[in-house]
Design a protein around this motif. Sequence first.
Motif, PDB file in Angstrom:
ATOM      1  N   ILE A  54      32.273  36.556  36.990  1.00  0.00           N
ATOM      2  CA  ILE A  54      32.615  37.197  38.259  1.00  0.00           C
ATOM      3  C   ILE A  54      33.429  38.438  37.923  1.00  0.00           C
ATOM      4  O   ILE A  54      34.298  38.397  37.052  1.00  0.00           O
ATOM      5  CB  ILE A  54      33.409  36.242  39.165  1.00  0.00           C
ATOM      6  CG1 ILE A  54      32.504  35.078  39.584  1.00  0.00           C
ATOM      7  CG2 ILE A  54      33.953  36.972  40.387  1.00  0.00           C
ATOM      8  CD1 ILE A  54      33.166  34.031  40.430  1.00  0.00           C
ATOM      9  N   VAL A  55      33.124  39.540  38.610  1.00  0.00           N
ATOM     10  CA  VAL A  55      33.879  40.784  38.417  1.00  0.00           C
ATOM     11  C   VAL A  55      34.481  41.211  39.746  1.00  0.00           C
ATOM     12  O   VAL A  55      33.810  41.195  40.784  1.00  0.00           O
ATOM     13  CB  VAL A  55      32.975  41.901  37.848  1.00  0.00           C
ATOM     14  CG1 VAL A  55      33.679  43.251  37.892  1.00  0.00           C
ATOM     15  CG2 VAL A  55      32.558  41.592  36.412  1.00  0.00           C
ATOM     16  N   THR A  56      35.780  41.567  39.708  1.00  0.00           N
ATOM     17  CA  THR A  56      36.465  42.042  40.906  1.00  0.00           C
ATOM     18  C   THR A  56      37.388  43.200  40.518  1.00  0.00           C
ATOM     19  O   THR A  56      37.316  43.701  39.404  1.00  0.00           O
ATOM     20  CB  THR A  56      37.233  40.887  41.580  1.00  0.00           C
ATOM     21  OG1 THR A  56      37.734  41.344  42.848  1.00  0.00           O
ATOM     22  CG2 THR A  56      38.399  40.395  40.742  1.00  0.00           C
ATOM     23  N   ILE A  57      38.219  43.653  41.489  1.00  0.00           N
ATOM     24  CA  ILE A  57      39.187  44.737  41.211  1.00  0.00           C
ATOM     25  C   ILE A  57      40.585  44.207  41.482  1.00  0.00           C
ATOM     26  O   ILE A  57      40.786  43.490  42.469  1.00  0.00           O
ATOM     27  CB  ILE A  57      38.987  45.939  42.150  1.00  0.00           C
ATOM     28  CG1 ILE A  57      37.572  46.485  42.067  1.00  0.00           C
ATOM     29  CG2 ILE A  57      39.984  47.041  41.847  1.00  0.00           C
ATOM     30  CD1 ILE A  57      37.418  47.843  42.747  1.00  0.00           C
ATOM     31  N   GLU A  58      41.556  44.622  40.654  1.00  0.00           N
ATOM     32  CA  GLU A  58      42.935  44.261  40.978  1.00  0.00           C
ATOM     33  C   GLU A  58      43.376  45.034  42.220  1.00  0.00           C
ATOM     34  O   GLU A  58      42.894  46.139  42.444  1.00  0.00           O
ATOM     35  CB  GLU A  58      43.857  44.566  39.777  1.00  0.00           C
ATOM     36  CG  GLU A  58      44.022  46.034  39.477  1.00  0.00           C
ATOM     37  CD  GLU A  58      45.086  46.261  38.385  1.00  0.00           C
ATOM     38  OE1 GLU A  58      45.881  45.359  38.107  1.00  0.00           O
ATOM     39  OE2 GLU A  58      45.114  47.358  37.829  1.00  0.00           O
ATOM     40  N   ALA A  59      44.246  44.537  43.076  1.00  0.00           N
ATOM     41  CA  ALA A  59      44.848  43.232  42.962  1.00  0.00           C
ATOM     42  C   ALA A  59      44.246  42.244  43.970  1.00  0.00           C
ATOM     43  O   ALA A  59      44.125  41.056  43.689  1.00  0.00           O
ATOM     44  CB  ALA A  59      46.348  43.349  43.239  1.00  0.00           C
ATOM     45  N   SER A  60      43.817  42.749  45.122  1.00  0.00           N
ATOM     46  CA  SER A  60      43.501  41.809  46.206  1.00  0.00           C
ATOM     47  C   SER A  60      42.194  41.047  46.021  1.00  0.00           C
ATOM     48  O   SER A  60      41.961  40.056  46.707  1.00  0.00           O
ATOM     49  CB  SER A  60      43.482  42.542  47.542  1.00  0.00           C
ATOM     50  OG  SER A  60      44.741  43.108  47.774  1.00  0.00           O
ATOM     51  N   GLY A  61      41.338  41.498  45.107  1.00  0.00           N
ATOM     52  CA  GLY A  61      40.110  40.746  44.874  1.00  0.00           C
ATOM     53  C   GLY A  61      40.330  39.518  44.004  1.00  0.00           C
ATOM     54  O   GLY A  61      39.480  38.624  43.946  1.00  0.00           O
ATOM     55  N   ILE A  62      41.481  39.474  43.316  1.00  0.00           N
ATOM     56  CA  ILE A  62      41.659  38.446  42.286  1.00  0.00           C
ATOM     57  C   ILE A  62      41.695  37.028  42.867  1.00  0.00           C
ATOM     58  O   ILE A  62      41.040  36.125  42.343  1.00  0.00           O
ATOM     59  CB  ILE A  62      42.916  38.735  41.437  1.00  0.00           C
ATOM     60  CG1 ILE A  62      42.737  40.053  40.669  1.00  0.00           C
ATOM     61  CG2 ILE A  62      43.189  37.596  40.458  1.00  0.00           C
ATOM     62  CD1 ILE A  62      43.971  40.500  39.877  1.00  0.00           C
ATOM     63  N   ALA A  63      42.429  36.835  43.955  1.00  0.00           N
ATOM     64  CA  ALA A  63      42.566  35.467  44.490  1.00  0.00           C
ATOM     65  C   ALA A  63      41.213  34.875  44.909  1.00  0.00           C
ATOM     66  O   ALA A  63      40.853  33.780  44.435  1.00  0.00           O
ATOM     67  CB  ALA A  63      43.569  35.443  45.644  1.00  0.00           C
ATOM     68  N   PRO A  64      40.432  35.549  45.759  1.00  0.00           N
ATOM     69  CA  PRO A  64      39.131  34.947  46.102  1.00  0.00           C
ATOM     70  C   PRO A  64      38.206  34.835  44.889  1.00  0.00           C
ATOM     71  O   PRO A  64      37.450  33.851  44.778  1.00  0.00           O
ATOM     72  CB  PRO A  64      38.548  35.897  47.157  1.00  0.00           C
ATOM     73  CG  PRO A  64      39.347  37.151  47.089  1.00  0.00           C
ATOM     74  CD  PRO A  64      40.683  36.785  46.529  1.00  0.00           C
ATOM     75  N   ALA A  65      38.279  35.797  43.962  1.00  0.00           N
ATOM     76  CA  ALA A  65      37.399  35.748  42.786  1.00  0.00           C
ATOM     77  C   ALA A  65      37.746  34.556  41.889  1.00  0.00           C
ATOM     78  O   ALA A  65      36.854  33.866  41.389  1.00  0.00           O
ATOM     79  CB  ALA A  65      37.500  37.052  42.002  1.00  0.00           C
ATOM     80  N   VAL A  66      39.028  34.299  41.708  1.00  0.00           N
ATOM     81  CA  VAL A  66      39.434  33.171  40.854  1.00  0.00           C
ATOM     82  C   VAL A  66      38.981  31.844  41.472  1.00  0.00           C
ATOM     83  O   VAL A  66      38.497  30.948  40.771  1.00  0.00           O
ATOM     84  CB  VAL A  66      40.961  33.176  40.612  1.00  0.00           C
ATOM     85  CG1 VAL A  66      41.433  31.850  40.032  1.00  0.00           C
ATOM     86  CG2 VAL A  66      41.344  34.312  39.682  1.00  0.00           C
ATOM     87  N   MET A  67      39.127  31.742  42.787  1.00  0.00           N
ATOM     88  CA  MET A  67      38.707  30.497  43.443  1.00  0.00           C
ATOM     89  C   MET A  67      37.200  30.292  43.318  1.00  0.00           C
ATOM     90  O   MET A  67      36.728  29.170  43.108  1.00  0.00           O
ATOM     91  CB  MET A  67      39.131  30.511  44.914  1.00  0.00           C
ATOM     92  CG  MET A  67      40.620  30.422  45.103  1.00  0.00           C
ATOM     93  SD  MET A  67      41.284  28.897  44.348  1.00  0.00           S
ATOM     94  CE  MET A  67      42.998  29.027  44.817  1.00  0.00           C
TER      95      MET A  67
END
Length: 190
Positions: A54-67
């Motif tokens: 999964i690829v996201t952007i810091e910072a606000s994408g991290i929480a949903p991406a980790v879940m």
Amino acid sequence: MEALKQKIRDEGTVLSEHVLKVDAFLNHQIDPALMQQIGHEFAQRFAGQGITKIVTIEASGIAPAVMAGLELGVPVIFARKYQSLTLTDNLYISKVFSFTKQTESTLAISSKHLNAEDHVLLIDDFLANGHAAHALIDLIGQAGASIAGIGVVIEKSFQRGRAELDEQGYRVESLARIGSLKDGLVSFID
Ligand code: 5GP
């Protein structure tokens, strides 16, 4: 996703016709139980697609991406934002224009973590004009990796990002689709 829409109705603040503030549960304070449900929903929608990262952007994408990564059992990479970059060895680099800050920054992912064997699910908190999504697509392309789809927590469907990604043939799954923020009210599409 009804629980998310209800949370937006209860705790979201319409700042203008273009901007929704959700720092009570997504962008500053985080609601872990809701994030877990969001991860579960993304994992269900993209199950069986052979996703490896999964690829996201810091910072606000991290929480949903980790879940979502926890549910799918795959690593999560967040592209890091820099004001300027001098050393660019072994990095995939792309520029992104920030919708909320109205400034340009440089995004980078180390080539150690992403390669041509990867099949990527891209996740972000918001989809507005699509700058963030296109920058991530560019980085993933530099790695030679393929894209399974794009998972978005909150899509503002009245801005052009969604339509463009549809036209380009990407699968976009948004958990809440907002048709308008007029008169201080959030109107959902479905
Ligand atoms: P885009 O690049 O699609 O124009 O905008 C997406 C990015 O801008 C997201 O990563 C998100 O951080 C930010 N963003 C866009 N619209 C909003 C909004 O209405 N509220 C908040 N809090 N962030 C937004």
